[in-house]
Design a protein around this motif. Structure first.
Motif, PDB file in Angstrom:
ATOM      1  N   SER A  38       0.838  -1.184   0.000  1.00  0.00           N
ATOM      2  CA  SER A  38       0.000   0.000   0.000  1.00  0.00           C
ATOM      3  C   SER A  38       0.877   1.239   0.000  1.00  0.00           C
ATOM      4  CB  SER A  38      -0.912   0.002   1.230  1.00  0.00           C
ATOM      5  OG  SER A  38      -0.127   0.126   2.415  1.00  0.00           O
ATOM      6  N   GLU A  39       0.262   2.400  -0.230  1.00  0.00           N
ATOM      7  CA  GLU A  39       1.008   3.652  -0.192  1.00  0.00           C
ATOM      8  C   GLU A  39       1.592   3.898   1.192  1.00  0.00           C
ATOM      9  OE1 GLU A  39       1.918   5.736  -2.624  1.00  0.00           O
ATOM     10  OE2 GLU A  39       1.098   4.179  -3.944  1.00  0.00           O
ATOM     11  N   ALA A  40       0.844   3.533   2.235  1.00  0.00           N
ATOM     12  CA  ALA A  40       1.349   3.709   3.604  1.00  0.00           C
ATOM     13  C   ALA A  40       2.569   2.829   3.839  1.00  0.00           C
ATOM     14  CB  ALA A  40       0.254   3.371   4.611  1.00  0.00           C
ATOM     15  N   THR A  41       2.527   1.606   3.306  1.00  0.00           N
ATOM     16  CA  THR A  41       3.661   0.697   3.450  1.00  0.00           C
ATOM     17  C   THR A  41       4.882   1.230   2.721  1.00  0.00           C
ATOM     18  OG1 THR A  41       2.176  -1.208   3.626  1.00  0.00           O
ATOM     19  CG2 THR A  41       4.474  -1.655   3.078  1.00  0.00           C
ATOM     20  N   LYS A  42       4.660   1.793   1.540  1.00  0.00           N
ATOM     21  CA  LYS A  42       5.775   2.354   0.772  1.00  0.00           C
ATOM     22  C   LYS A  42       6.412   3.534   1.503  1.00  0.00           C
ATOM     23  CE  LYS A  42       3.849   1.056  -3.743  1.00  0.00           C
ATOM     24  NZ  LYS A  42       3.310   1.558  -5.039  1.00  0.00           N
ATOM     25  N   ARG A  43       5.559   4.387   2.081  1.00  0.00           N
ATOM     26  CA  ARG A  43       6.095   5.538   2.821  1.00  0.00           C
ATOM     27  C   ARG A  43       6.861   5.085   4.062  1.00  0.00           C
ATOM     28  NH1 ARG A  43       1.020   7.844   1.188  1.00  0.00           N
ATOM     29  NH2 ARG A  43       0.049   7.198   3.157  1.00  0.00           N
ATOM     30  N   ALA A  44       6.349   4.066   4.735  1.00  0.00           N
ATOM     31  CA  ALA A  44       7.037   3.531   5.911  1.00  0.00           C
ATOM     32  C   ALA A  44       8.396   2.944   5.518  1.00  0.00           C
ATOM     33  CB  ALA A  44       6.185   2.473   6.593  1.00  0.00           C
ATOM     34  N   ALA A  45       8.437   2.305   4.344  1.00  0.00           N
ATOM     35  CA  ALA A  45       9.697   1.720   3.860  1.00  0.00           C
ATOM     36  C   ALA A  45      10.729   2.810   3.577  1.00  0.00           C
ATOM     37  CB  ALA A  45       9.437   0.896   2.604  1.00  0.00           C
ATOM     38  N   ILE A  46      10.274   3.944   3.056  1.00  0.00           N
ATOM     39  CA  ILE A  46      11.185   5.064   2.799  1.00  0.00           C
ATOM     40  C   ILE A  46      11.774   5.573   4.107  1.00  0.00           C
ATOM     41  CG2 ILE A  46      11.317   7.453   1.999  1.00  0.00           C
ATOM     42  CD1 ILE A  46       9.197   6.737  -0.098  1.00  0.00           C
ATOM     43  N   ASP A  47      10.926   5.725   5.129  1.00  0.00           N
ATOM     44  CA  ASP A  47      11.403   6.200   6.428  1.00  0.00           C
ATOM     45  C   ASP A  47      12.362   5.200   7.065  1.00  0.00           C
ATOM     46  OD1 ASP A  47       9.929   8.532   6.247  1.00  0.00           O
ATOM     47  OD2 ASP A  47       8.191   7.691   7.266  1.00  0.00           O
ATOM     48  N   PHE A  48      12.052   3.907   6.912  1.00  0.00           N
ATOM     49  CA  PHE A  48      12.951   2.892   7.460  1.00  0.00           C
ATOM     50  C   PHE A  48      14.314   2.968   6.779  1.00  0.00           C
ATOM     51  CE2 PHE A  48      14.837  -1.364   7.366  1.00  0.00           C
ATOM     52  CZ  PHE A  48      14.916  -1.634   8.721  1.00  0.00           C
ATOM     53  N   GLY A  49      14.307   3.212   5.453  1.00  0.00           N
ATOM     54  CA  GLY A  49      15.579   3.344   4.739  1.00  0.00           C
ATOM     55  C   GLY A  49      16.372   4.543   5.223  1.00  0.00           C
ATOM     56  N   THR A  50      15.687   5.638   5.521  1.00  0.00           N
ATOM     57  CA  THR A  50      16.351   6.833   6.047  1.00  0.00           C
ATOM     58  C   THR A  50      16.994   6.546   7.402  1.00  0.00           C
ATOM     59  OG1 THR A  50      14.763   8.275   4.905  1.00  0.00           O
ATOM     60  CG2 THR A  50      16.023   9.243   6.720  1.00  0.00           C
ATOM     61  N   ALA A  51      16.245   5.856   8.266  1.00  0.00           N
ATOM     62  CA  ALA A  51      16.764   5.518   9.596  1.00  0.00           C
ATOM     63  C   ALA A  51      17.932   4.545   9.500  1.00  0.00           C
ATOM     64  CB  ALA A  51      15.649   4.928  10.457  1.00  0.00           C
ATOM     65  N   SER A  52      17.823   3.547   8.626  1.00  0.00           N
ATOM     66  CA  SER A  52      18.891   2.548   8.470  1.00  0.00           C
ATOM     67  C   SER A  52      20.161   3.183   7.925  1.00  0.00           C
ATOM     68  CB  SER A  52      18.421   1.431   7.536  1.00  0.00           C
ATOM     69  OG  SER A  52      17.303   0.765   8.056  1.00  0.00           O
ATOM     70  N   LYS A  53      20.000   4.117   6.998  1.00  0.00           N
ATOM     71  CA  LYS A  53      21.151   4.818   6.441  1.00  0.00           C
ATOM     72  C   LYS A  53      21.873   5.603   7.533  1.00  0.00           C
ATOM     73  CE  LYS A  53      22.332   8.307   2.943  1.00  0.00           C
ATOM     74  NZ  LYS A  53      21.765   9.223   1.903  1.00  0.00           N
ATOM     75  N   ALA A  54      21.101   6.247   8.396  1.00  0.00           N
ATOM     76  CA  ALA A  54      21.701   7.006   9.503  1.00  0.00           C
ATOM     77  C   ALA A  54      22.441   6.082  10.458  1.00  0.00           C
ATOM     78  CB  ALA A  54      20.618   7.779  10.249  1.00  0.00           C
ATOM     79  N   GLY A  55      21.830   4.919  10.763  1.00  0.00           N
ATOM     80  CA  GLY A  55      22.493   3.960  11.635  1.00  0.00           C
ATOM     81  C   GLY A  55      23.814   3.494  11.064  1.00  0.00           C
ATOM     82  N   LYS A  56      23.847   3.268   9.767  1.00  0.00           N
ATOM     83  CA  LYS A  56      25.080   2.829   9.102  1.00  0.00           C
ATOM     84  C   LYS A  56      26.169   3.890   9.200  1.00  0.00           C
ATOM     85  CE  LYS A  56      26.708   1.136   4.588  1.00  0.00           C
ATOM     86  NZ  LYS A  56      26.272   0.812   3.199  1.00  0.00           N
ATOM     87  N   ILE A  57      25.786   5.156   9.005  1.00  0.00           N
ATOM     88  CA  ILE A  57      26.757   6.248   9.095  1.00  0.00           C
ATOM     89  C   ILE A  57      27.338   6.339  10.505  1.00  0.00           C
ATOM     90  CG2 ILE A  57      27.033   8.748   8.932  1.00  0.00           C
ATOM     91  CD1 ILE A  57      24.737   8.674   6.856  1.00  0.00           C
ATOM     92  N   ILE A  58      26.465   6.228  11.514  1.00  0.00           N
ATOM     93  CA  ILE A  58      26.930   6.298  12.901  1.00  0.00           C
ATOM     94  C   ILE A  58      27.883   5.142  13.203  1.00  0.00           C
ATOM     95  CG2 ILE A  58      26.221   6.157  15.320  1.00  0.00           C
ATOM     96  CD1 ILE A  58      23.606   7.535  14.486  1.00  0.00           C
ATOM     97  N   ARG A  59      27.501   3.922  12.820  1.00  0.00           N
ATOM     98  CA  ARG A  59      28.349   2.759  13.088  1.00  0.00           C
ATOM     99  C   ARG A  59      29.725   2.939  12.471  1.00  0.00           C
ATOM    100  NH1 ARG A  59      24.093   0.002  11.048  1.00  0.00           N
ATOM    101  NH2 ARG A  59      25.374  -0.837   9.349  1.00  0.00           N
TER     102      ARG A  59
END
Length: 273
Positions: A38-59
């Motif tokens: 769904s569109e909500a699922t797609k938007r949630a996936a985008i936010d998860f990617g943003t958070a995961s990218k930040a976690g990778k940078i911090i690590r």
């Protein structure tokens, strides 16, 4: 879902099957033939990617100076924290970004999930910007009774690490660090950790690490007991700092207290240049 028990192990896609790890064990499952989102699922996936990218940078940024062994769930734990910070700063699904007023939520994150600094130390470290391009952390005179340690411990090393991260550009700076080695058999003296790092356009993450050593045959051997080493984020200084020089800045975690304090002692701090 099945477990992989053969000689040849699969990690990733192979035909219509996918191999993956859970708690260090390889498993295998069939690929989904069709995925409906769904569109909500797609938007949630985008936010998860943003958070995961930040976690990778911090690590990657922090690990430049980190000496301790981390657990195998570090990636997932940090992604959960960065997602919480991301959601705390914005309410627009699929378009969330990290806000400077929310990044203090990273404070208190443990790189060793088994032990936090508050369990090892009996004081709360604070990061001070001295207006001369340095971050300073005062350490009181610590005796053996001030630091939780194993019976055979002879030395404690306390190390500070600072790294600048840019969540928007997906980059991090070279980490800087300073450390002091404390011989528990000698009289206690106050110390200060000085990091040549100016907070500026990037978010500045400051980590304090404590490791235990024992002297054997004239050599120092690091303790492998995960109960006696720790590394936590003790401060996050936002980009575009608006505080005046010489102002003590300390971010407070919103989820739980970072340290369990013992007393209200004030310690004199030696100044190093």
């Amino acid at each position: 879902m099945g477990f992989q028990e053969g000689v040849i192990k699969v990690n990733g896609s192979l035909g219509d099957e996918v191999g993956y790890r859970v708690d260090g064990k390889l498993r295998i499952r069939k690929k989904a033939k069709k995925v409906r989102r769904s569109e909500a699922t797609k938007r949630a996936a985008i936010d998860f990617g943003t958070a995961s990218k930040a976690g990778k940078i911090i690590r990657r940024g922090v690990k430049q100076g980190l000496d301790i062994r981390t657990d195998n769930k570090l990636t997932n734990r940090l992604n959960v924290r960065t997602k919480q910070v991301l959601y705390a700063g914005s309410n627009e699904p699929g378009e969330r970004t990290f806000k400077r007023e929310a990044i203090a939520g990273l404070t208190g994150f443990q790189f060793n999930s088994h032990t936090d600094l508050g369990r090892l130390l009996n004081f709360r470290p604070k990061v001070k910007q001295d207006g001369k391009g340095n971050l300073r952390i005062a350490l009181p005179a610590l005796t053996a009774s001030d630091i939780l340690h194993a019976k055979n411990t002879t030395h404690i090393q306390i190390k500070a690490i600072a790294v600048g991260v840019n969540f928007t550009d997906g980059e991090y700076q070279d980490a800087v660090s300073d450390k002091v080695l404390i011989d528990l058999r000698k009289p206690a003296v106050a110390n200060e950790l000085i990091l040549p790092f100016t907070a500026g356009d990037d978010e500045t993450i400051v980590v304090l690490q404590v490791t235990a050593f024992r002297e054997y045959g004239g050599q120092l051997c690091a303790s492998g007991n995960r109960k006696y080493f720790a590394a936590d984020i003790i401060d996050v200084i936002p980009s575009l700092v608006i505080e005046e020089a010489n102002l003590v800045h300390h971010s407070h975690a919103t989820s739980k207290p970072l340290f369990r304090l013992h007393g209200n002692n004030t310690f004199a701090t030696p100044q190093r240049e």
